[in-house]
Design a protein around this motif. Structure first.
Motif, mmCIF file in Angstrom:
data_model
loop_
_atom_site.group_PDB
_atom_site.id
_atom_site.type_symbol
_atom_site.label_atom_id
_atom_site.label_comp_id
_atom_site.label_asym_id
_atom_site.label_seq_id
_atom_site.Cartn_x
_atom_site.Cartn_y
_atom_site.Cartn_z
ATOM 1 N N THR A 140 0.850 -1.184 0.000
ATOM 2 C CA THR A 140 0.000 0.000 0.000
ATOM 3 C C THR A 140 0.885 1.233 0.000
ATOM 4 O OG1 THR A 140 -1.771 -1.140 1.169
ATOM 5 C CG2 THR A 140 -1.797 1.265 1.252
ATOM 6 N N VAL A 141 0.683 2.065 -0.989
ATOM 7 C CA VAL A 141 1.399 3.336 -1.105
ATOM 8 C C VAL A 141 0.358 4.419 -0.877
ATOM 9 C CG1 VAL A 141 2.844 4.804 -2.559
ATOM 10 C CG2 VAL A 141 2.965 2.300 -2.791
ATOM 11 N N SER A 142 0.415 5.073 0.290
ATOM 12 C CA SER A 142 -0.588 6.089 0.612
ATOM 13 C C SER A 142 0.066 7.461 0.696
ATOM 14 C CB SER A 142 -1.315 5.751 1.913
ATOM 15 O OG SER A 142 -0.417 5.761 2.997
ATOM 16 N N TYR A 143 -0.767 8.475 0.577
ATOM 17 C CA TYR A 143 -0.303 9.853 0.501
ATOM 18 C C TYR A 143 -0.952 10.672 1.616
ATOM 19 C CZ TYR A 143 1.539 8.360 -3.938
ATOM 20 O OH TYR A 143 2.249 7.683 -4.902
ATOM 21 N N PRO A 144 -0.282 10.784 2.777
ATOM 22 C CA PRO A 144 -0.839 11.572 3.879
ATOM 23 C C PRO A 144 -0.734 13.068 3.567
ATOM 24 C CG PRO A 144 1.319 10.718 4.476
ATOM 25 C CD PRO A 144 0.980 10.148 3.128
ATOM 26 N N PRO A 145 -1.834 13.793 3.671
ATOM 27 C CA PRO A 145 -1.811 15.198 3.273
ATOM 28 C C PRO A 145 -1.085 16.083 4.275
ATOM 29 C CG PRO A 145 -3.918 14.674 4.254
ATOM 30 C CD PRO A 145 -3.139 13.382 4.170
ATOM 31 N N HIS A 146 -0.674 17.222 3.793
ATOM 32 C CA HIS A 146 -0.150 18.285 4.635
ATOM 33 C C HIS A 146 -0.861 19.568 4.205
ATOM 34 C CE1 HIS A 146 2.299 19.720 1.250
ATOM 35 N NE2 HIS A 146 2.647 18.457 1.047
ATOM 36 N N GLU A 147 -0.751 20.602 4.988
ATOM 37 C CA GLU A 147 -1.396 21.873 4.657
ATOM 38 C C GLU A 147 -0.973 22.314 3.262
ATOM 39 O OE1 GLU A 147 -3.282 24.234 6.596
ATOM 40 O OE2 GLU A 147 -3.502 22.876 8.309
ATOM 41 N N ASN A 148 -1.927 22.717 2.454
ATOM 42 C CA ASN A 148 -1.692 23.249 1.110
ATOM 43 C C ASN A 148 -1.055 22.244 0.148
ATOM 44 O OD1 ASN A 148 -2.704 25.825 1.913
ATOM 45 N ND2 ASN A 148 -0.726 26.219 2.884
ATOM 46 N N CYS A 149 -1.234 20.960 0.399
ATOM 47 C CA CYS A 149 -0.671 19.952 -0.504
ATOM 48 C C CYS A 149 -1.447 19.942 -1.815
ATOM 49 C CB CYS A 149 -0.683 18.566 0.134
ATOM 50 S SG CYS A 149 -2.332 17.891 0.449
ATOM 51 N N THR A 150 -0.808 19.391 -2.836
ATOM 52 C CA THR A 150 -1.473 19.244 -4.128
ATOM 53 C C THR A 150 -1.512 17.763 -4.495
ATOM 54 O OG1 THR A 150 0.579 19.509 -5.371
ATOM 55 C CG2 THR A 150 -0.683 21.506 -4.915
ATOM 56 N N PHE A 151 -2.592 17.375 -5.154
ATOM 57 C CA PHE A 151 -2.715 15.999 -5.629
ATOM 58 C C PHE A 151 -3.658 15.999 -6.831
ATOM 59 C CE2 PHE A 151 -3.534 11.569 -5.996
ATOM 60 C CZ PHE A 151 -2.432 10.955 -5.423
ATOM 61 N N ASP A 152 -3.153 15.573 -7.978
ATOM 62 C CA ASP A 152 -3.932 15.513 -9.210
ATOM 63 C C ASP A 152 -4.489 14.093 -9.357
ATOM 64 O OD1 ASP A 152 -4.888 15.353 -11.821
ATOM 65 O OD2 ASP A 152 -3.237 16.531 -12.662
ATOM 66 N N HIS A 153 -5.714 13.912 -8.881
ATOM 67 C CA HIS A 153 -6.334 12.581 -8.915
ATOM 68 C C HIS A 153 -6.528 12.068 -10.334
ATOM 69 C CE1 HIS A 153 -7.129 12.004 -4.629
ATOM 70 N NE2 HIS A 153 -7.388 13.299 -4.587
ATOM 71 N N ASP A 154 -6.872 12.949 -11.258
ATOM 72 C CA ASP A 154 -7.071 12.511 -12.648
ATOM 73 C C ASP A 154 -5.793 11.910 -13.217
ATOM 74 O OD1 ASP A 154 -9.752 13.280 -12.700
ATOM 75 O OD2 ASP A 154 -9.282 15.289 -13.444
ATOM 76 N N TYR A 155 -4.678 12.602 -13.025
ATOM 77 C CA TYR A 155 -3.404 12.094 -13.532
ATOM 78 C C TYR A 155 -3.049 10.777 -12.827
ATOM 79 C CZ TYR A 155 1.448 11.749 -14.940
ATOM 80 O OH TYR A 155 2.631 11.283 -15.473
ATOM 81 N N TYR A 156 -3.210 10.751 -11.508
ATOM 82 C CA TYR A 156 -2.852 9.570 -10.716
ATOM 83 C C TYR A 156 -3.666 8.345 -11.149
ATOM 84 C CZ TYR A 156 -1.808 6.806 -6.510
ATOM 85 O OH TYR A 156 -1.412 5.837 -5.629
ATOM 86 N N GLN A 157 -4.970 8.540 -11.338
ATOM 87 C CA GLN A 157 -5.858 7.429 -11.659
ATOM 88 C C GLN A 157 -5.734 6.961 -13.102
ATOM 89 O OE1 GLN A 157 -9.728 8.862 -10.473
ATOM 90 N NE2 GLN A 157 -9.061 9.151 -8.367
ATOM 91 N N SER A 158 -5.235 7.816 -13.965
ATOM 92 C CA SER A 158 -5.106 7.411 -15.362
ATOM 93 C C SER A 158 -3.649 7.179 -15.733
ATOM 94 C CB SER A 158 -5.761 8.439 -16.280
ATOM 95 O OG SER A 158 -5.141 9.705 -16.128
#
Length: 103
Positions: free
Chosen positions: A5-23
């Motif tokens: 499992t590779v998880s991404y714990p957020p931090h304040e003002n973090c960015t995450f592009d779900h569309d790019y990640y999922q595709s």
């Protein structure tokens, strides 16, 4: 069988592009690790729980391999490329957990 499992714990003002990640990133995982023993890939997008607090993670990938040795060999072959792609979808440092699948 093991699950990585590779998880991404957020931090304040973090960015995450779900569309790019999922595709794009998910396809990169399938392309590079499928020939290296990847059995199955699952991708999660965390949903808010309504409390307003940051979730434990914003997304996760679950990679299934026959055993730890297979995973280690796959990452030796393709890990650098997969890690370098992270800059295309997030500024979060991932957390990796390797588990033995019981059921």
């Amino acid at each position: 069988m093991i699950r990585v499992t590779v998880s991404y714990p957020p931090h304040e003002n973090c960015t995450f592009d779900h569309d790019y990640y999922q595709s794009a990133h998910a396809q990169l995982i399938r392309d590079r690790l499928g020939v290296q023993g990847l059995i199955k890939l699952e991708i999660d997008q965390t949903l808010p729980d309504g409390s307003g607090a940051l979730p434990a993670s914003v997304a996760a990938a679950h990679l299934f391999f026959a055993d730890v040795a297979s995973f280690q060999a796959a990452m030796a072959a393709a890990g650098q490329e997969l890690g370098d792609d992270r800059e295309n979808y997030t500024d979060i440092l991932p957390v990796v957990v390797v588990s033995h699948v019981i059921q």
